[in-house]
Design an enzyme around this catalytic site. Sequence first.
Site, short mmCIF file in Angstrom:
data_model
loop_
_atom_site.label_atom_id
_atom_site.label_comp_id
_atom_site.label_asym_id
_atom_site.label_seq_id
_atom_site.Cartn_x
_atom_site.Cartn_y
_atom_site.Cartn_z
N LYS A 104 -11.53 -4.91 9.00
CA LYS A 104 -10.18 -4.51 9.40
C LYS A 104 -9.83 -5.08 10.77
CE LYS A 104 -7.24 -0.45 8.84
NZ LYS A 104 -6.63 -0.91 7.58
N GLY A 110 0.83 -1.20 0.00
CA GLY A 110 0.00 0.00 0.00
C GLY A 110 0.86 1.25 0.00
N GLY A 111 1.99 1.18 -0.67
CA GLY A 111 2.94 2.28 -0.66
C GLY A 111 2.53 3.49 -1.45
N ARG A 112 1.39 3.44 -2.17
CA ARG A 112 0.92 4.61 -2.91
C ARG A 112 -0.32 5.22 -2.27
NH1 ARG A 112 4.46 6.94 -4.72
NH2 ARG A 112 3.25 7.99 -6.34
N GLY A 113 -0.67 4.74 -1.10
CA GLY A 113 -1.80 5.33 -0.37
C GLY A 113 -1.38 6.56 0.41
N PHE A 114 -2.32 7.12 1.15
CA PHE A 114 -2.09 8.34 1.92
C PHE A 114 -0.92 8.16 2.89
CE2 PHE A 114 -3.79 10.70 5.83
CZ PHE A 114 -3.03 11.82 5.56
#
Length: 590
Positions: free
Chosen positions: A164, A19-23
Amino acid sequence: MAVDDRFTDLNPKTCVVLGGRGFLGRSLVLKLLKLGNWIVRVADSTHSLQLHNSESLLSEALSSSRASYFHLDLTDKHRIVKVLEGSSVVFYMDVDGSNNSNDFFSCYKLIVQGAKNVIGACRECKVKRLIYNSSADVVFDSLHNGDKSMAYPWKVDNMLIDLKAQAEALILNANDIDGVLTCSLRPSNVFGPGDTEFVPQFLKLARYGFAKFIIGTGDNLADFTFYENVTHAHICAEEALNFQTVSVAGKAFFITNLEPMKFWEFLSLLLEGLGYQRNTSFNCRPSIKLPANLVQYLLSVLKWLHEKLGPRCFNYPLLVHFFQLALHTRTFSCAAAQKDIGYSPIVSLEEGVTLTIDSFSHLARDAYISRCCGSVDRSKADMLLGSGKVADILLWRDEKASFTCFLGLFFLFYWFFLSGSTFISSSARLLLLATLLLCGHGFLPSKLFGFPIQKVPVSNFKISNTAVKDLVAITVHLWNKGFQDIKGLAQGDDWSAFFKVAVFLYLLKLVLSKLLTTLIGIGLVFAFMVFFVYEQYESEIDGLLDILITCLKEFMIYLMRILPVSASRLLHYHDNFQSYQVPGLGKDLR
């Protein structure tokens, strides 16, 4: 962005940021590259890596092979294994797409099954440490100063939070199996530059005018976390897992800015910084208190609509989550994070709010109005009325002129409809009164008691030849058209026209006999109120209309689903026929 020289001489460790391109993922990647002792593998669901102007450090790292990008599908375990091979640490952030679906099956595969795949891949690849970015929402239950020992609630209304929580439980239970050490971080109300959820959603409510309402007493406290503090906490957790295994492994830690404050005060700071001030015509700052019981009742209605119309009408879980935050005090203790992983905020709440306001300047009040309306001075009501004298009168820009016009129209309304006389006698008396006033005005001297008397110019009573000719031409056209219609009715050629005329005349008879006076009175008051009110509460009314139109569309889709097949096909055929366009004409057959 300079690399920290303290770490450039150390042997670099390889890590994967899922998820390295998330916020939060972007921030963590840049943080790791700044440290200089990491080789970073960025993994996310996007097929290609598109860099922003602010990510020059990542661009340099990609060129020097200190960073690499991998397209990743969390439902594909074999692909996850290939990405994780040779890495020692995995930072499991939110993968793009996991929070954007209302379909339970898709979300379950991405969040829960994805967590199982990541755990299995970590065990297979001999990964040493797995840090999961969870959320304080997984234990949400009207908490005050909650600690890490709190259990998950039995029932959660928000599907994504429930999933989650399941993923977090799986990761914590997998601790120290095949040598993989795990821990979880639970940040509360994360905000900051690049935020795609908390701040933008609230600013959307502010533009529609709904953010001015305070739900409940407004005294409830909440914890907020600046996004850089969350990424700093991940670095602290990785180091603690490496050196203090017993006190960290298999545990969850709350992460906040350690500065709890009133929920509505925090939102007011954001709104004020972006120009949504109190005592303005664009008033969106929280100021009006709504009873909590009323909001709970509205939520029950929205829940029923959500179940009947489906998730496309509005995001019911998001609304529920926001109202729960707005109603309850919810603060968390970070004592365990401070003691066991050495966490402390590196950016204060005040500084974080300032940085966030600067980054969202494109969504500020003035920028929004200029972009949507083209001018700060002109409103939609003004444009609807033609931006002329009529607009100035109906929008009460000149109160004296507007009040005079209203009194004059009310006098005419009383004269013709409320005086009890017939229309002809009222007209005759009005003409007689006008004649007396004009004649009396003509006999007045140029000065009376020292005050000048302005005579009405003769040009005001003249009508140009062009205007007379146009009026005559229009009258003749209407007469000839009416004659043709009457001739057609007399010959009985068109029964459809006969029924239309008959129904129209009957309805006109009812209106003239019973409703005309009431309708004209309502129309007079309506004209001098509705445009003025719309200009004052334009954003709120537009927001309600958007919601109503969306709900109506979804209701029609719901009807199409429950109606018999034959009726659905008939409606579908009718819609297609209505929207059919004749080639070359460019307009509907209506």
